[in-house]
Write a protein that holds these residues in place. Structure first.
Motif, PDB file in Angstrom:
ATOM      1  N   ILE A   1       0.852  -1.121  -0.061  1.00 25.58           N
ATOM      2  CA  ILE A   1      -0.074   0.189  -0.049  1.00 25.58           C
ATOM      3  C   ILE A   1       0.869   1.272  -0.068  1.00 25.58           C
ATOM      4  CG2 ILE A   1      -1.676   1.340   1.363  1.00 25.58           C
ATOM      5  CD1 ILE A   1      -2.841  -1.367   2.240  1.00 25.58           C
ATOM      6  N   THR A   2       1.779   1.281   0.742  1.00 26.02           N
ATOM      7  CA  THR A   2       2.732   2.160   0.907  1.00 26.02           C
ATOM      8  C   THR A   2       3.370   2.491  -0.487  1.00 26.02           C
ATOM      9  OG1 THR A   2       3.261   2.091   3.252  1.00 26.02           O
ATOM     10  CG2 THR A   2       5.044   3.271   1.847  1.00 26.02           C
TER      11      THR A   2
ATOM     12  N   THR B   1      -1.704  13.700  -0.740  1.00 24.28           N
ATOM     13  CA  THR B   1      -1.771  12.565  -1.866  1.00 24.28           C
ATOM     14  C   THR B   1      -1.333  11.195  -1.296  1.00 24.28           C
ATOM     15  OG1 THR B   1      -1.358  14.421  -3.647  1.00 24.28           O
ATOM     16  CG2 THR B   1      -0.830  11.953  -4.191  1.00 24.28           C
ATOM     17  N   PHE B   2      -0.519  11.272  -0.426  1.00 21.54           N
ATOM     18  CA  PHE B   2       0.240  10.061   0.148  1.00 21.54           C
ATOM     19  C   PHE B   2      -0.919   9.364   1.083  1.00 21.54           C
ATOM     20  CE2 PHE B   2       2.219   7.286   2.950  1.00 21.54           C
ATOM     21  CZ  PHE B   2       3.441   6.692   2.179  1.00 21.54           C
ATOM     22  N   THR B   3      -1.468  10.275   1.980  1.00 23.44           N
ATOM     23  CA  THR B   3      -2.405   9.821   3.025  1.00 23.44           C
ATOM     24  C   THR B   3      -3.705   9.430   2.351  1.00 23.44           C
ATOM     25  OG1 THR B   3      -2.981  11.812   3.673  1.00 23.44           O
ATOM     26  CG2 THR B   3      -1.164  10.757   4.721  1.00 23.44           C
TER      27      THR B   3
ATOM     28  N   GLN C   1      -1.398   6.120   9.405  1.00 24.63           N
ATOM     29  CA  GLN C   1      -0.105   6.262   9.022  1.00 24.63           C
ATOM     30  C   GLN C   1       0.793   5.539  10.150  1.00 24.63           C
ATOM     31  OE1 GLN C   1       1.316   7.508   5.975  1.00 24.63           O
ATOM     32  NE2 GLN C   1      -0.859   6.828   5.711  1.00 24.63           N
ATOM     33  N   ALA C   2       1.873   4.812  10.066  1.00 20.82           N
ATOM     34  CA  ALA C   2       2.541   4.250  11.168  1.00 20.82           C
ATOM     35  C   ALA C   2       3.312   5.353  11.833  1.00 20.82           C
ATOM     36  CB  ALA C   2       3.607   3.251  10.363  1.00 20.82           C
ATOM     37  N   TYR C   3       3.688   6.497  11.584  1.00 20.71           N
ATOM     38  CA  TYR C   3       4.087   7.789  12.133  1.00 20.71           C
ATOM     39  C   TYR C   3       3.638   8.760  11.347  1.00 20.71           C
ATOM     40  CZ  TYR C   3       7.346   6.641   8.305  1.00 20.71           C
ATOM     41  OH  TYR C   3       8.012   6.287   7.065  1.00 20.71           O
ATOM     42  N   GLU C   4       4.106   9.992  11.795  1.00 17.05           N
ATOM     43  CA  GLU C   4       3.559  11.213  11.199  1.00 17.05           C
ATOM     44  C   GLU C   4       4.397  11.299   9.763  1.00 17.05           C
ATOM     45  OE1 GLU C   4       2.564  15.911  12.130  1.00 17.05           O
ATOM     46  OE2 GLU C   4       3.532  14.633  13.781  1.00 17.05           O
ATOM     47  N   PRO C   5       3.918  11.542   8.660  1.00 16.64           N
ATOM     48  CA  PRO C   5       4.670  11.639   7.408  1.00 16.64           C
ATOM     49  C   PRO C   5       5.721  12.764   7.349  1.00 16.64           C
ATOM     50  CG  PRO C   5       2.349  11.282   6.782  1.00 16.64           C
ATOM     51  CD  PRO C   5       2.498  11.471   8.190  1.00 16.64           C
ATOM     52  N   ILE C   6       6.899  12.393   6.872  1.00 17.56           N
ATOM     53  CA  ILE C   6       7.787  13.544   6.813  1.00 17.56           C
ATOM     54  C   ILE C   6       7.873  13.814   5.258  1.00 17.56           C
ATOM     55  CG2 ILE C   6      10.455  14.078   6.856  1.00 17.56           C
ATOM     56  CD1 ILE C   6      10.091  11.573   9.207  1.00 17.56           C
TER      57      ILE C   6
ATOM     58  N   HIS D   1      -3.510  -3.530   9.737  1.00 14.61           N
ATOM     59  CA  HIS D   1      -3.735  -4.211  10.851  1.00 14.61           C
ATOM     60  C   HIS D   1      -2.671  -4.034  12.302  1.00 14.61           C
ATOM     61  CE1 HIS D   1      -6.564  -7.167   8.685  1.00 14.61           C
ATOM     62  NE2 HIS D   1      -6.888  -6.200   8.448  1.00 14.61           N
ATOM     63  N   ASN D   2      -2.257  -2.995  12.296  1.00 12.18           N
ATOM     64  CA  ASN D   2      -1.242  -2.624  13.137  1.00 12.18           C
ATOM     65  C   ASN D   2       0.227  -2.781  12.894  1.00 12.18           C
ATOM     66  OD1 ASN D   2      -3.177  -1.428  15.036  1.00 12.18           O
ATOM     67  ND2 ASN D   2      -3.476  -3.334  15.906  1.00 12.18           N
ATOM     68  N   TYR D   3       0.299  -3.152  11.706  1.00 11.70           N
ATOM     69  CA  TYR D   3       1.851  -3.537  11.479  1.00 11.70           C
ATOM     70  C   TYR D   3       2.407  -2.387  10.356  1.00 11.70           C
ATOM     71  CZ  TYR D   3       2.208  -7.838  13.677  1.00 11.70           C
ATOM     72  OH  TYR D   3       2.409  -8.921  14.838  1.00 11.70           O
ATOM     73  N   ALA D   4       3.588  -1.921  10.585  1.00 10.50           N
ATOM     74  CA  ALA D   4       4.083  -0.804  10.274  1.00 10.50           C
ATOM     75  C   ALA D   4       4.912  -1.143   8.934  1.00 10.50           C
ATOM     76  CB  ALA D   4       4.786  -0.059  11.027  1.00 10.50           C
ATOM     77  N   SER D   5       4.892   0.021   7.973  1.00 12.46           N
ATOM     78  CA  SER D   5       5.697   0.196   7.024  1.00 12.46           C
ATOM     79  C   SER D   5       6.500   1.483   7.047  1.00 12.46           C
ATOM     80  CB  SER D   5       5.088   0.037   5.837  1.00 12.46           C
ATOM     81  OG  SER D   5       4.236   1.117   5.403  1.00 12.46           O
TER      82      SER D   5
END
Length: 544
Positions: free
Chosen positions: A251-252, A286-288, A299-304, A338-342
């Protein structure tokens, strides 16, 4: 359509309860309560699709309990989920994020729950909040016992108001032989018995005084073993976890490509829009939005999302500057599934064409990453790989003339490279972006060749940080993310430090400030010994 009689009754009562002229009497409330409590409630087919394979929470519980090696005749693992939290003076809860240790042992992504795992019986029980008719009116019908039993790898689902009685029943079997309840810490203890409710003590103090759980009932609460044991188990991923990581990364990938597609519209023979109309926030949106459209709402963390000199800030999150006139875009972003990060970073020219200075820096970072990925294999020390990245950075900056008046060995040993590569090479990835590392394979002592920011401290909690103190093992999943940055507030103190100033050519350095910074980040799965690794993010383009 597709609703049972009971569900239709809910809809009718709900509609009447919300109508301004509805009678708010006890009979109406009782009707709603009885309707919602009925065990015959059914939902439209497909409302909550059952996954093809269940999250292996029971297997995780078995692995954790076997590593604890309990010696007591009876042993119980207890964990609470994340509670619903309301900020002061607000009726709007903070966004829910499940406690990762709870999810690892339950697969449940609901707030205000509990779990117990009876080690001897190998029985995993999930406790969920009882139905609250008032909440159903506003947020709809929550998942029930039957549905959760179908979705989750648990042995039983019960309501949380049954927990206390179940705990007392379990304790009753420990009077003679004794027992142990394993908890994460003193803030994650089972709820106190009713007779202690009026004492004005918190759960930790109640437990220390023996109310219902400790010596007076023959049960010991152990808050030392469970947390590090779960962390050790989480380090190496099973096949189900790896499949969730792959999905998050796929997805990322689509989201990164969407950003590149947007930038393409600003160039070419017939540009659809001018770069002057875009800023970093357009790219973040666009990303989110792409992630959300593909069922990854978090998002796994706040986008940079940074451009130009903003690329020099490691965790830049303002994401609001205009793009016009900038050399590079650095986008470090990844969704959760499902709670797993990229966690993927790409750096490329906004115009599609490299400036000589930016390309030279990119090539150094690319070389750093390719050499380090080749070493991301079972049996290799990650600390040594980090030091390799630092040496390659030193060689590259010396070749550009930014470093001078010294050999690679001299500059490397002085640590001057830390001014340009001030973070760890990568980190574990899993239920957290900076996932747990487990028990260190090194002594953890101070290493003068490693930066303070990555080698000699931990952020957040023990066991978590940006430098992995481990010998790599099969099924570890890590990021490999070297970078070189031109951050004035970090570099300029080096220019006046007698230990470093003679190694840096300030005149040459002036040509690179506008580059900002370059980071390349990919996710790597460590394979079995002798089988190398797999770059899970290899299909994500490196530019447009």
């Amino acid at each position: 359509m597709g609703l049972s009689t009971t569900t239709t009754t809910i809809a009718m009562v709900t509609k009447r309860a919300l109508h301004p002229s509805a009678a708010r009497d006890s009979t109406q409330h009782l009707t709603l309560l009885l309707t919602l409590s009925s065990s015959s409630i059914t939902l439209p087919p497909g409302t909550h699709p059952t996954p093809a394979t269940k999250y292996p929470s029971k297997t995780h519980c078995i692995n954790v309990s076997s590593r604890i090696s309990p010696t007591a005749p009876r042993s119980l693992i207890y964990l609470p989920s994340q509670r619903t939290i309301y900020p002061p003076y607000s009726d709007q809860p903070t966004p829910f994020r499940q406690l990762r240790h709870f999810y690892y042992l339950s697969g449940c992504d609901l707030p205000d729950c509990h779990l117990t795992y009876d080690v001897q019986k190998q029985k995993l029980t999930l406790y969920i909040p009882p139905l609250d008719p008032r909440e159903v009116l506003w947020t709809g019908m929550p998942k029930g016992k039957v549905e959760l039993m179908e979705e989750l790898d648990v042995d039983e689902v019960r309501f949380s108001d049954e927990l206390r009685a179940d705990l007392d029943e379990w304790v009753s079997g420990c009077y003679t032989a004794g027992g142990v309840v394993y908890c994460l810490d003193k803030k994650s203890l089972p709820p106190p018995p009713p007779e202690a409710a009026g004492m004005g003590l918190d759960e930790c103090a109640l437990a220390e005084q023996g109310w219902g759980w400790t010596a007076m009932r023959g049960v010991v609460i152990d808050t030392a073993k469970l947390l590090p044991t779960i962390n050790d188990c989480r380090v190496c991923k099973d096949s189900h976890e790896i499949s969730l990581l792959r999905k998050a990364i796929s997805i990322t990938r689509r989201a990164h490509i969407s950003v590149m597609d947007l930038l393409r519209t600003t160039h070419g023979p017939n540009p659809k829009r001018s770069i002057t109309t875009l800023n970093e926030s357009h790219l973040e949106a666009t990303f989110t939005s792409t992630c959300i459209s593909l069922h990854a709402r978090t998002q796994a963390y706040e986008p940079i999302v940074c451009s130009g000199r903003n690329c020099a800030t490691l965790h830049y999150t303002s994401n609001s500057a205009p793009l016009a006139g900038k050399q590079l875009l650095l986008i470090d972003a990844g969704c959760e599934f499902h709670n797993y990060a990229s966690d993927i970073t790409r750096t490329y020219p906004l115009s599609g064409t490299w400036t000589p200075a930016a390309k030279a820096v990119y090539d150094i970072v690319d070389r750093m990453q390719s050499h380090c990925i080749a070493r991301t294999i079972a049996g290799v020390s990650w600390r040594e790989t980090h030091l390799l990245a630092a040496r390659l950075a030193t060689e590259g900056l010396l070749s550009l003339g930014i470093f001078h008046h010294g050999s690679v060995d001299q500059i490397f040993k002085a640590g001057t490279w830390e001014a340009f590569f001030p973070h760890g090479l990568g980190h574990m990835l899993g239920l957290e972006t900076h996932d747990v590392e487990g028990t260190s394979d090194n002594d953890g002592g101070y290493d003068p060749h490693l930066p303070f920011s990555s080698g000699n401290s931990r952020r957040g909690t023990p066991e978590m940080g940006t430098l992995v103190n481990r010998i790599l093992r099969p099924n570890m999943v890590l990021t490999v993310e070297p970078g070189i940055y031109f951050c004035e507030w970090i570099i300029k103190p080096y220019l006046s430090d007698p230990k470093h100033m003679h190694f840096i050519d300030a005149e040459v350095l002036e040509r690179y400030w506008d580059v900002g910074g370059v980071r390349i980040e990919d996710v790597v799965l460590v394979n079995e010994v002798g089988r190398g690794n797999e770059v899970l993010s290899k299909d994500i383009p490196r530019g447009w």
